[in-house]
Write a protein that holds these residues in place. Structure first.
Motif, PDB file in Angstrom:
ATOM      1  N   LYS A 254       0.832  -1.314  -0.046  1.00  0.00           N
ATOM      2  CA  LYS A 254      -0.289   0.084   0.135  1.00  0.00           C
ATOM      3  C   LYS A 254       0.848   1.283   0.168  1.00  0.00           C
ATOM      4  CE  LYS A 254      -3.872  -2.117   2.244  1.00  0.00           C
ATOM      5  NZ  LYS A 254      -4.764  -2.012   3.762  1.00  0.00           N
ATOM      6  N   GLU A 255       2.203   1.069   0.472  1.00  0.00           N
ATOM      7  CA  GLU A 255       2.888   2.212   0.456  1.00  0.00           C
ATOM      8  C   GLU A 255       4.022   2.365  -0.629  1.00  0.00           C
ATOM      9  OE1 GLU A 255       1.565   0.994   4.473  1.00  0.00           O
ATOM     10  OE2 GLU A 255       2.597   0.100   2.842  1.00  0.00           O
ATOM     11  N   GLY A 256       4.390   3.570  -0.961  1.00  0.00           N
ATOM     12  CA  GLY A 256       5.521   3.813  -2.114  1.00  0.00           C
ATOM     13  C   GLY A 256       6.218   4.877  -1.722  1.00  0.00           C
ATOM     14  N   TYR A 257       6.952   5.157  -2.788  1.00  0.00           N
ATOM     15  CA  TYR A 257       7.858   6.906  -2.937  1.00  0.00           C
ATOM     16  C   TYR A 257       6.789   7.527  -3.853  1.00  0.00           C
ATOM     17  CZ  TYR A 257      11.308   3.985  -0.320  1.00  0.00           C
ATOM     18  OH  TYR A 257      11.907   3.379   0.707  1.00  0.00           O
ATOM     19  N   PHE A 258       6.885   9.030  -3.383  1.00  0.00           N
ATOM     20  CA  PHE A 258       6.244   9.790  -4.209  1.00  0.00           C
ATOM     21  C   PHE A 258       6.988  11.003  -4.235  1.00  0.00           C
ATOM     22  CE2 PHE A 258       2.886   7.085  -2.570  1.00  0.00           C
ATOM     23  CZ  PHE A 258       2.016   6.846  -3.707  1.00  0.00           C
ATOM     24  N   LEU A 259       7.063  11.598  -5.434  1.00  0.00           N
ATOM     25  CA  LEU A 259       8.072  12.494  -6.062  1.00  0.00           C
ATOM     26  C   LEU A 259       7.059  13.995  -6.203  1.00  0.00           C
ATOM     27  CD1 LEU A 259      10.672  13.806  -6.904  1.00  0.00           C
ATOM     28  CD2 LEU A 259      10.046  13.232  -9.200  1.00  0.00           C
ATOM     29  N   SER A 260       7.429  15.195  -5.418  1.00  0.00           N
ATOM     30  CA  SER A 260       6.854  16.319  -5.894  1.00  0.00           C
ATOM     31  C   SER A 260       7.658  17.365  -6.191  1.00  0.00           C
ATOM     32  CB  SER A 260       5.686  16.547  -4.766  1.00  0.00           C
ATOM     33  OG  SER A 260       6.429  16.563  -3.490  1.00  0.00           O
ATOM     34  N   CYS A 261       7.623  18.102  -6.839  1.00  0.00           N
ATOM     35  CA  CYS A 261       8.483  19.386  -7.373  1.00  0.00           C
ATOM     36  C   CYS A 261       7.774  20.655  -7.013  1.00  0.00           C
ATOM     37  CB  CYS A 261       8.800  19.301  -8.822  1.00  0.00           C
ATOM     38  SG  CYS A 261       9.835  20.790  -9.284  1.00  0.00           S
ATOM     39  N   ASN A 262       8.160  21.674  -5.955  1.00  0.00           N
ATOM     40  CA  ASN A 262       7.607  22.770  -5.463  1.00  0.00           C
ATOM     41  C   ASN A 262       7.957  23.940  -5.904  1.00  0.00           C
ATOM     42  OD1 ASN A 262       6.350  20.875  -3.486  1.00  0.00           O
ATOM     43  ND2 ASN A 262       8.026  20.902  -2.103  1.00  0.00           N
ATOM     44  N   SER A 263       9.095  23.657  -6.897  1.00  0.00           N
ATOM     45  CA  SER A 263       9.914  25.003  -7.286  1.00  0.00           C
ATOM     46  C   SER A 263       9.694  24.803  -8.797  1.00  0.00           C
ATOM     47  CB  SER A 263      11.422  24.899  -7.012  1.00  0.00           C
ATOM     48  OG  SER A 263      11.911  25.923  -7.522  1.00  0.00           O
ATOM     49  N   ASP A 264       9.252  25.920  -9.546  1.00  0.00           N
ATOM     50  CA  ASP A 264       9.230  26.046 -10.769  1.00  0.00           C
ATOM     51  C   ASP A 264      10.367  26.772 -11.682  1.00  0.00           C
ATOM     52  OD1 ASP A 264       8.149  25.929 -13.532  1.00  0.00           O
ATOM     53  OD2 ASP A 264       6.988  28.263 -13.216  1.00  0.00           O
ATOM     54  N   THR A 265      11.577  26.076 -11.513  1.00  0.00           N
ATOM     55  CA  THR A 265      12.704  26.287 -12.114  1.00  0.00           C
ATOM     56  C   THR A 265      13.258  25.382 -12.973  1.00  0.00           C
ATOM     57  OG1 THR A 265      14.149  25.501 -10.095  1.00  0.00           O
ATOM     58  CG2 THR A 265      13.465  27.956  -9.859  1.00  0.00           C
ATOM     59  N   ASP A 267      16.472  24.206 -12.804  1.00  0.00           N
ATOM     60  CA  ASP A 267      17.140  23.451 -11.941  1.00  0.00           C
ATOM     61  C   ASP A 267      16.303  22.242 -11.450  1.00  0.00           C
ATOM     62  OD1 ASP A 267      19.571  24.240 -12.527  1.00  0.00           O
ATOM     63  OD2 ASP A 267      19.537  25.856 -11.044  1.00  0.00           O
ATOM     64  N   ALA A 268      15.244  22.670 -10.824  1.00  0.00           N
ATOM     65  CA  ALA A 268      14.247  21.693 -10.042  1.00  0.00           C
ATOM     66  C   ALA A 268      13.561  20.693 -11.192  1.00  0.00           C
ATOM     67  CB  ALA A 268      13.130  22.616  -9.552  1.00  0.00           C
ATOM     68  N   ARG A 269      13.420  21.261 -12.427  1.00  0.00           N
ATOM     69  CA  ARG A 269      12.719  20.215 -13.491  1.00  0.00           C
ATOM     70  C   ARG A 269      13.829  19.677 -14.032  1.00  0.00           C
ATOM     71  NH1 ARG A 269      10.060  25.199 -14.857  1.00  0.00           N
ATOM     72  NH2 ARG A 269      11.662  26.007 -16.292  1.00  0.00           N
ATOM     73  N   PHE A 271      16.256  18.109 -12.157  1.00  0.00           N
ATOM     74  CA  PHE A 271      16.635  16.992 -11.192  1.00  0.00           C
ATOM     75  C   PHE A 271      15.423  16.116 -11.074  1.00  0.00           C
ATOM     76  CE2 PHE A 271      16.764  14.971  -7.137  1.00  0.00           C
ATOM     77  CZ  PHE A 271      17.966  14.797  -7.231  1.00  0.00           C
ATOM     78  N   THR A 272      14.305  16.691 -11.449  1.00  0.00           N
ATOM     79  CA  THR A 272      13.100  15.794 -11.320  1.00  0.00           C
ATOM     80  C   THR A 272      13.015  15.013 -12.643  1.00  0.00           C
ATOM     81  OG1 THR A 272      11.829  17.413 -10.101  1.00  0.00           O
ATOM     82  CG2 THR A 272      10.524  15.856 -11.295  1.00  0.00           C
ATOM     83  N   GLY A 273      13.358  15.609 -13.531  1.00  0.00           N
ATOM     84  CA  GLY A 273      13.680  14.656 -15.033  1.00  0.00           C
ATOM     85  C   GLY A 273      14.535  13.438 -14.858  1.00  0.00           C
ATOM     86  N   TRP A 274      15.551  13.765 -14.324  1.00  0.00           N
ATOM     87  CA  TRP A 274      16.540  12.918 -14.044  1.00  0.00           C
ATOM     88  C   TRP A 274      16.279  11.633 -13.313  1.00  0.00           C
ATOM     89  CZ3 TRP A 274      19.474  12.175  -9.374  1.00  0.00           C
ATOM     90  CH2 TRP A 274      20.534  10.909  -9.557  1.00  0.00           C
ATOM     91  N   LEU A 275      15.718  12.162 -11.878  1.00  0.00           N
ATOM     92  CA  LEU A 275      15.296  11.009 -10.948  1.00  0.00           C
ATOM     93  C   LEU A 275      14.158  10.342 -11.253  1.00  0.00           C
ATOM     94  CD1 LEU A 275      15.933  10.070  -8.146  1.00  0.00           C
ATOM     95  CD2 LEU A 275      14.292  11.918  -7.222  1.00  0.00           C
TER      96      LEU A 275
END
Length: 284
Positions: A254-265, A267-269, A271-275
């Motif tokens: 029932k549990e897992g890992y969840f990714l959220s991006c809180n910054s519209d930059t 650099d954030a995009r 790193f998020t894309g890479w991960l």
């Protein structure tokens, strides 16, 4: 009991006005209106019971009381500035703060981070590790990687990897799986009983308990027993021969890992894309 000190802002307004001999210039320096500076200095004068400035038609001049107070206020503000300055080290121009489940940081990000850093050498990263969802509320991060149920994840979070569990055992250990100690991550639904039911294999009760999948995996790699962890964490240790599969069976959790991006930059995009690519198996 001694009287309370006047507000610090009153002293800041006084020091700036005394240095410039102008309420207008003082207001521009400290980001206030001219009338606010004038009012704060007037309040300080009332509190102290003495005039600090001679207010002339086109200029200001310090009174004897003002000249006596100024060096002490200046020294006090310098002391405060020096004391707080030690807490503000020079920040790099590009800094990305990532609040991540300690398990993902240890077993997913860390092994592949050198490649990302080589491709983005000018981007500095600050990692803040956490385990449980409530710990993420204590920090403000550009990116969050939380562990928990869909309900516990941030509203706009997306799954990172899957919520499948895999059973792993130490590499090159002669003890049969049936006789191995079982390592259990507490607070996780299902666990070894669900795995035993799915595989049709009887399992003994766990004898080692930890608070995260990452810790369970680390103990298994070190030869302490078999672990049941999120499949995402298993990829690097399996590829590098640090651990072995107990079987090919994966079970749902029932549990897992969840990714959220809180910054519209950018650099954030990046790193998020890479991960996201790492979790999808696109980056070895």
């Amino acid at each position: 009991m001694s009287k309370a000190l006047p507000p610090l802002n009153w002293f800041r307004a006084f020091e700036a006005a005394a240095r410039h001999l102008s309420f207008t210039a003082a207001a521009e320096e400290i980001g206030m209106t001219q009338s606010a500076v004038s009012q704060q200095i007037k309040s300080l004068e009332v509190r102290l019971g003495v005039p600090l400035f001679e207010r002339k038609p086109r200029s200001l001049a310090l009174t004897d009381h003002g000249r006596r107070l100024l060096p002490q206020v200046d020294a006090a503000l310098e002391t405060l500035s020096a004391a707080t300055g030690a807490f503000f080290t020079d920040q790099p121009a590009r800094l990305l703060t990532v609040s991540a489940s300690v398990s993902v940081l240890q077993w997913v990000i860390a092994p592949l981070l050198p490649r990302f850093r080589a491709e983005h050498p000018d981007l500095s990263l600050r990692f803040i590790s956490a385990i449980w969802p409530d710990e993420f509320s204590r920090t403000l991060a550009d990116i969050e990687i939380r562990f928990g149920s869909r309900k516990q994840a941030a509203p706009k979070a997306v799954p990172l990897g899957s919520n499948k569990l895999i059973a792993l055992k130490p590499k090159n250990v002669a003890v049969p799986f049936e006789e191995m100690p079982l390592i259990d991550a507490i607070g996780i639904s299902g666990g070894w009983p669900a795995w035993g039911k799915a595989t049709g294999s009887p399992v003994q009760s766990p004898s080692i308990f930890v608070d995260s999948y990452g810790a369970a995996l680390d103990l298994a790699v070190q030869g302490n027993g078999a672990c049941l962890v999120n499949e995402l964490l298993s990829r690097h240790p399996l590829q590098h021969g640090l651990i072995a599969r107990v079987s090919d069976v994966l079970i749902d959790a029932k549990e897992g890992y969840f990714l959220s991006c809180n910054s519209d930059t950018e650099d954030a995009r990046t790193f998020t894309g890479w991960l996201t690519g790492v979790a999808a198996g696109k980056t070895a």
